[in-house]
Design an enzyme around this catalytic site. Structure first.
Site, mmCIF file in Angstrom:
data_model
loop_
_atom_site.group_PDB
_atom_site.id
_atom_site.type_symbol
_atom_site.label_atom_id
_atom_site.label_comp_id
_atom_site.label_asym_id
_atom_site.label_seq_id
_atom_site.Cartn_x
_atom_site.Cartn_y
_atom_site.Cartn_z
ATOM 1 N N PHE A 5 -7.470 20.509 -23.702
ATOM 2 C CA PHE A 5 -8.176 19.256 -23.960
ATOM 3 C C PHE A 5 -9.488 19.281 -23.154
ATOM 4 O O PHE A 5 -9.595 19.980 -22.160
ATOM 5 C CB PHE A 5 -7.305 18.054 -23.563
ATOM 6 C CG PHE A 5 -8.019 16.758 -23.803
ATOM 7 C CD1 PHE A 5 -8.309 16.344 -25.095
ATOM 8 C CD2 PHE A 5 -8.459 15.974 -22.743
ATOM 9 C CE1 PHE A 5 -9.011 15.170 -25.324
ATOM 10 C CE2 PHE A 5 -9.159 14.798 -22.972
ATOM 11 C CZ PHE A 5 -9.429 14.396 -24.255
ATOM 12 N N ASP A 6 -10.489 18.493 -23.564
ATOM 13 C CA ASP A 6 -11.818 18.634 -22.950
ATOM 14 C C ASP A 6 -11.868 18.358 -21.446
ATOM 15 O O ASP A 6 -12.522 19.076 -20.701
ATOM 16 C CB ASP A 6 -12.910 17.864 -23.722
ATOM 17 C CG ASP A 6 -12.599 16.384 -23.888
ATOM 18 O OD1 ASP A 6 -11.485 15.970 -23.531
ATOM 19 O OD2 ASP A 6 -13.470 15.649 -24.377
ATOM 20 N N ASP B 117 0.853 19.968 -20.374
ATOM 21 C CA ASP B 117 -0.078 18.855 -20.488
ATOM 22 C C ASP B 117 0.530 17.946 -21.550
ATOM 23 O O ASP B 117 0.317 18.126 -22.737
ATOM 24 C CB ASP B 117 -1.463 19.389 -20.896
ATOM 25 C CG ASP B 117 -2.484 18.273 -21.059
ATOM 26 O OD1 ASP B 117 -2.121 17.105 -20.834
ATOM 27 O OD2 ASP B 117 -3.633 18.571 -21.421
ATOM 28 N N LYS C 202 -0.999 7.515 -23.169
ATOM 29 C CA LYS C 202 -0.570 7.790 -24.546
ATOM 30 C C LYS C 202 0.925 7.485 -24.654
ATOM 31 O O LYS C 202 1.293 6.348 -24.862
ATOM 32 C CB LYS C 202 -0.862 9.252 -24.914
ATOM 33 C CG LYS C 202 -2.343 9.530 -25.173
ATOM 34 C CD LYS C 202 -3.118 9.794 -23.910
ATOM 35 C CE LYS C 202 -4.482 10.382 -24.180
ATOM 36 N NZ LYS C 202 -5.266 10.510 -22.944
ATOM 37 N N HIS D 101 -20.606 14.589 -24.659
ATOM 38 C CA HIS D 101 -20.384 13.676 -25.790
ATOM 39 C C HIS D 101 -20.169 12.234 -25.378
ATOM 40 O O HIS D 101 -20.369 11.328 -26.158
ATOM 41 C CB HIS D 101 -19.190 14.162 -26.632
ATOM 42 C CG HIS D 101 -17.928 14.307 -25.841
ATOM 43 N ND1 HIS D 101 -17.779 15.265 -24.864
ATOM 44 C CD2 HIS D 101 -16.764 13.614 -25.863
ATOM 45 C CE1 HIS D 101 -16.571 15.151 -24.330
ATOM 46 N NE2 HIS D 101 -15.945 14.158 -24.914
ATOM 47 N N TYR E 17 0.836 -1.212 0.000
ATOM 48 C CA TYR E 17 0.000 0.000 0.000
ATOM 49 C C TYR E 17 0.864 1.254 0.000
ATOM 50 O O TYR E 17 0.569 2.230 -0.678
ATOM 51 C CB TYR E 17 -0.924 -0.013 1.223
ATOM 52 C CG TYR E 17 -1.961 1.086 1.190
ATOM 53 C CD1 TYR E 17 -3.226 0.853 0.649
ATOM 54 C CD2 TYR E 17 -1.678 2.358 1.678
ATOM 55 C CE1 TYR E 17 -4.179 1.855 0.587
ATOM 56 C CE2 TYR E 17 -2.620 3.372 1.625
ATOM 57 C CZ TYR E 17 -3.873 3.114 1.088
ATOM 58 O OH TYR E 17 -4.798 4.113 1.026
ATOM 59 N N ALA F 177 0.637 14.599 -22.578
ATOM 60 C CA ALA F 177 0.229 13.219 -22.894
ATOM 61 C C ALA F 177 1.052 12.657 -24.056
ATOM 62 O O ALA F 177 1.370 11.476 -24.096
ATOM 63 C CB ALA F 177 -1.252 13.185 -23.243
#
Ligand code: F0G
Length: 461
Positions: free
Chosen positions: A126-127, A217, A260, A452, A73, A219
């Protein structure tokens, strides 16, 4: 590379069966899914280009690493192995794992919002990033160069910030009201387009002069580094690792969806250059949100697979094939007259559906209509990145119009062959040829946020 005989830089050791269905069945499946391919069962999809997120194939080294996962853990060996790799790549002081990119966003972004009326500025958010900005009580402003939306004209770095506009926004909002500048590398929402190092340097210097934190960001940072190596003067003899390290030095915080360029099915990264106070806050906040700071929502084996995947994603043979494969699909479509974002980006081909179906208004979602027709045509699942995804203005509740109505054909890493891409190209071209018969869509059910993913639609007759 001097060898022109070039195919996939891997061979296949394990296979997963996929099946083609009949057109009749697909019409029924799509109707049952509320004309939203997010609600299809994957077994009813032949070639799945919904996303490159968590859908890639792991290597034998990653599968072997799973066996070494330490499921303690607290303080697991897997954590320390991953931390070592993240620190080598970023050369940042602090690291916290998260279950995926949005997990990292939900922990870090609220810490940067100090008062009401603050904004984040990105080339394009990004969304989920936009959603977390808004959930944190701030607003998201996009500031990409205009060339980004000029689909047909070549620009080597369509992900670049418009730096003059950026300076203007900072001045008009007041630097004290800018919670952070988010560099999305590559810029997912308009074609997986890279940002140049020069542009990031300018953005970084501007931010520094106002003491605004810079967030990467990242990715798809390795794909961005590959484009920098290919297209920007002075980088041709540099390794992808050293280009990446240079990139990270231009920011203060690194948030990554490791699904990604982490070549993993799950995982997220929070890395902080040197802000100890911010690190302490994030480490406290991650416990109720994601989990204890040495696992952050991941199992030990996930962290081990990610530690290997992050290193494999920096391999240049891999990247060259990856980027070539995406470009191959894009070139085939472009040659047939299908309007695509050009040059082709790193992870996906973006088809300009506003041009394909100008008879469908933006709030009847032209790109969604093309996506649905492509599924019916050949069982290929793509995704809409347009006004359907963008949603409504949080203040006025009006439908927002995306500057472009994209269909994204997203290529999972190390997963499909050129034959698959030929099927995709043939199917997109067939849909393109009957484009005047496409119909718009309206809502049957519209969720209040990130609509969406779970909306139900119906065709307008
Ligand atoms: N940032 C960028 C640039 C992304 O592309 C994504 C996810 C995220 C953040 C959020 O990461 O999914 O791990 O929580 N993009 C996926 C896509 C979902 O399909 O483009 P996540």
């Amino acid at each position: 590379m001097d060898n022109h005989y070039r195919a996939e830089p891997y061979r296949i050791k394990m296979v997963e069966t996929i099946k083609q269905t009949t057109k009749e069945k697909r019409i029924e499946y799509l109707k049952n899914a509320g004309y939203n391919p997010f609600s299809l069962r994957s077994e009813d999809v032949y070639i799945d280009l919904l996303t490159d997120s968590g859908t890639g194939a792991m290597s034998q080294e990653q599968w072997a690493a799973l066996m070494r996962g330490d499921e303690a853990y607290a303080g697991s060996q897997s954590f320390y192995r991953l931390e070592g790799v993240v620190k080598t790549i970023t050369q940042y002081r602090y690291f916290i794992p998260a279950h995926q990119g949005r997990g990292a966003e939900q922990v870090v972004l609220p810490q940067l919002v100090k008062n009401d009326g603050m904004v984040f500025i990105s080339n394009i958010h990004f969304d989920t990033t936009r959603a977390h900005v808004e959930l944190a009580g701030a607003r998201a402003i996009d500031c990409v160069i205009d060339a980004c939306y000029d689909v047909e004209t070549y620009h080597p770095f369509k992900g670049n910030f418009d730096t003059e506009k950026l300076a203007e926004i900072i001045r008009s909002k007041g630097p004290e009201n800018v919670a952070g500048i988010i560099m999305t590398v590559t810029n997912n929402s308009a074609g997986g387009q890279p940002i140049s190092m020069e542009n990031m340097r300018t953005v970084s210097a501007l931010a520094k002069s106002y003491r605004i934190p810079v967030i990467i960001d990242g990715a798809r940072y390795a794909e961005n580094a590959y484009f920098v190596k290919q297209r920007e003067a002075g980088y041709q003899n540099r390794s992808i690792l050293s280009i990446s390290q240079e990139l990270f030095q231009l920011a203060d915080i690194f948030l990554m969806s490791a699904k990604k360029d982490g070549l993993s099915n799950m995982g997220g990264i929070i890395a902080i250059k040197d802000d100890e106070a911010l690190f302490t806050k994030c480490r406290t906040y991650i416990v109720p949100m994601e989990g204890f700071p040495t696992y952050g929502g991941l199992s030990g084996r996930d962290m081990d697979a990610l530690a290997i995947g992050l290193q494999e994603a920096l391999d240049e043979d891999y990247l060259a094939h990856r980027i070539d494969q995406v470009r191959y699909l894009g070139d085939r479509l472009k040659a047939a007259g299908v309007p695509v974002q050009y040059p082709i980006g790193g992870h996906a081909v973006f088809v300009d559906c506003g041009t394909i179906a100008p008879h469908i208004p933006f709030d009847q979602f032209p790109a969604q209509s093309v996506v649905n027709e492509l599924y019916i045509e050949a069982g290929v699942r793509a995704v809409e990145i347009g006004s359907f995804l963008l949603g409504r203005d949080p203040d006025t509740n009006e439908n927002l119009q995306n500057p472009k109505e994209w269909m994204r054909l997203t290529i999972p890493r190390r997963t499909y062959t050129r034959n698959h891409l030929d099927v995709v190209a043939d199917a997109v071209i067939a849909v393109y040829q009957r484009r005047t018969s496409l119909k718009g869509l309206c809502f049957d059910y519209e969720p209040p946020v990130l609509r969406h993913f779970t909306a139900r639609l119906k065709p307008i007759e």
